[in-house]
Design a protein around this motif. Structure first.
Motif, short mmCIF file in Angstrom:
data_model
loop_
_atom_site.label_atom_id
_atom_site.label_comp_id
_atom_site.label_asym_id
_atom_site.label_seq_id
_atom_site.Cartn_x
_atom_site.Cartn_y
_atom_site.Cartn_z
N GLN A 29 0.82 -1.21 0.00
CA GLN A 29 0.00 0.00 0.00
C GLN A 29 0.86 1.26 0.00
O GLN A 29 0.59 2.23 -0.71
CB GLN A 29 -0.93 0.00 1.22
CG GLN A 29 -2.04 -1.03 1.14
CD GLN A 29 -2.89 -1.05 2.39
OE1 GLN A 29 -2.61 -0.33 3.34
NE2 GLN A 29 -3.95 -1.88 2.38
N VAL A 30 1.92 1.25 0.80
CA VAL A 30 2.82 2.41 0.86
C VAL A 30 3.49 2.64 -0.48
O VAL A 30 3.58 3.77 -0.98
CB VAL A 30 3.86 2.24 1.97
CG1 VAL A 30 4.90 3.36 1.92
CG2 VAL A 30 3.18 2.21 3.33
N LEU A 31 3.93 1.56 -1.15
CA LEU A 31 4.58 1.69 -2.45
C LEU A 31 3.60 2.17 -3.51
O LEU A 31 3.97 2.95 -4.40
CB LEU A 31 5.20 0.36 -2.85
CG LEU A 31 6.39 -0.10 -1.98
CD1 LEU A 31 6.89 -1.47 -2.44
CD2 LEU A 31 7.53 0.90 -2.03
N ASP A 32 2.35 1.72 -3.42
CA ASP A 32 1.36 2.18 -4.38
C ASP A 32 1.09 3.67 -4.23
O ASP A 32 0.87 4.39 -5.20
CB ASP A 32 0.05 1.39 -4.20
CG ASP A 32 0.21 -0.07 -4.63
OD1 ASP A 32 1.16 -0.34 -5.41
OD2 ASP A 32 -0.57 -0.92 -4.17
N GLU A 33 1.08 4.15 -2.95
CA GLU A 33 0.81 5.56 -2.71
C GLU A 33 1.91 6.46 -3.29
O GLU A 33 1.63 7.57 -3.74
CB GLU A 33 0.67 5.82 -1.22
CG GLU A 33 -0.61 5.23 -0.63
CD GLU A 33 -0.69 5.46 0.87
OE1 GLU A 33 0.26 6.06 1.42
OE2 GLU A 33 -1.68 5.02 1.49
N ILE A 34 3.16 5.99 -3.29
CA ILE A 34 4.25 6.82 -3.84
C ILE A 34 4.51 6.50 -5.31
O ILE A 34 5.47 7.03 -5.90
CB ILE A 34 5.54 6.62 -3.03
CG1 ILE A 34 6.02 5.17 -3.10
CG2 ILE A 34 5.34 7.03 -1.58
CD1 ILE A 34 7.36 4.94 -2.40
N GLY A 35 3.71 5.64 -5.90
CA GLY A 35 3.80 5.38 -7.33
C GLY A 35 4.91 4.44 -7.72
O GLY A 35 5.44 4.53 -8.82
N VAL A 36 5.27 3.53 -6.85
CA VAL A 36 6.34 2.58 -7.16
C VAL A 36 5.75 1.19 -7.14
O VAL A 36 5.04 0.81 -6.20
CB VAL A 36 7.49 2.68 -6.14
CG1 VAL A 36 8.56 1.63 -6.44
CG2 VAL A 36 8.08 4.07 -6.18
N GLU A 85 9.38 -1.74 -10.54
CA GLU A 85 10.15 -0.51 -10.51
C GLU A 85 11.44 -0.61 -9.70
O GLU A 85 12.34 0.18 -9.88
CB GLU A 85 9.29 0.63 -9.93
CG GLU A 85 8.06 0.95 -10.75
CD GLU A 85 8.43 1.45 -12.14
OE1 GLU A 85 9.53 2.03 -12.29
OE2 GLU A 85 7.65 1.23 -13.07
#
Length: 221
Positions: free
Chosen positions: A166-173, A178
């Motif tokens: 979820q954290v990675l999705d929020e920062i676009g990674v 990636e």
């Protein structure tokens, strides 16, 4: 120099008597010099008076007295300087004696302190402290591992992976695409994917706990 009973005087007493004698001699020299200075002034006045009266014979005689008086004044000043030098030397000797007494008392105190310190007891105490410290560290390590095992629940790893995603999705990674694998320097190979968990066998964990417990039991013996 001994007294009536043949017992030598202490060094402090001898120094005190010599200093008192020098001080008395200096005072006497000062009195004599002051008297000569008064006589010098009187002769100077009388010489001027006789010169005005044209009594040259008396003037010559009084001039000789004036020269002798001034010479004695100079000698008294020189003698006073010598006495002051002797007083300073006595003070230096007194200071050396005080320093020697202080070193003697300090040495005596250090000897008593060294005798009071029990080196074997200190070594034993340090050995016991080290043993108990190691025991405490082992207990903390065992308790930490036991608490980790007790608090761990099924599904924790999946929940942690979910939060990370979820954290990675929020920062676009994208977690899988990636972030490239980091190459190993000098080997030409890459590190395995981070989403592949490396699980520690249960048997290895039990072996570690058993080893720590065995070491702790050895310390308790």
């Amino acid at each position: 120099m001994g007294n009536l009973f043949g017992k030598e005087k202490p060094l402090k007493e001898v120094l005190r008597e010599n200093k008192r004698m020098i001080t008395r001699a200096v005072r006497e020299l000062d009195r004599e010099r002051a008297a000569l200075e008064r006589e010098e002034k009187k002769l100077t006045i009388d010489i001027k008076k006789m010169a005005k009266e044209q009594q040259m014979g008396a003037v010559k005689i009084m001039a000789k007295d004036l020269v002798r008086t001034r010479a004695h004044i100079t000698k008294f000043i020189e003698m006073r300087s010598h006495l002051q030098s002797c007083a300073l030397k006595l003070q230096t000797v007194k200071s050396h004696q005080a320093m020697a007494d202080a070193m003697k008392s300090t040495t005596t105190a250090m000897v008593k302190m060294n005798k009071a310190v029990d080196a074997p007891a200190i070594n034993k105490m340090m050995a016991e402290f080290e043993k108990e410290n190691m025991k405490s560290e082992m207990m903390q390590e065992i308790m930490g591992e036991l608490l980790d095992d007790a608090m761990e629940q099924d599904g924790d790893a999946e929940e942690e992976d979910k939060i990370v995603s979820q954290v990675l999705d929020e920062i676009g990674v994208s977690f899988g695409e990636e972030i490239p694998d980091a190459p190993m320097i000098g080997t030409g190979t890459t590190v395995a994917d981070s989403n592949k968990e490396e699980k520690v066998p249960v048997a290895a964990q039990d072996s570690t706990l058993n080893d720590l417990e065995a070491r702790l039991n050895n310390l308790n013996k």
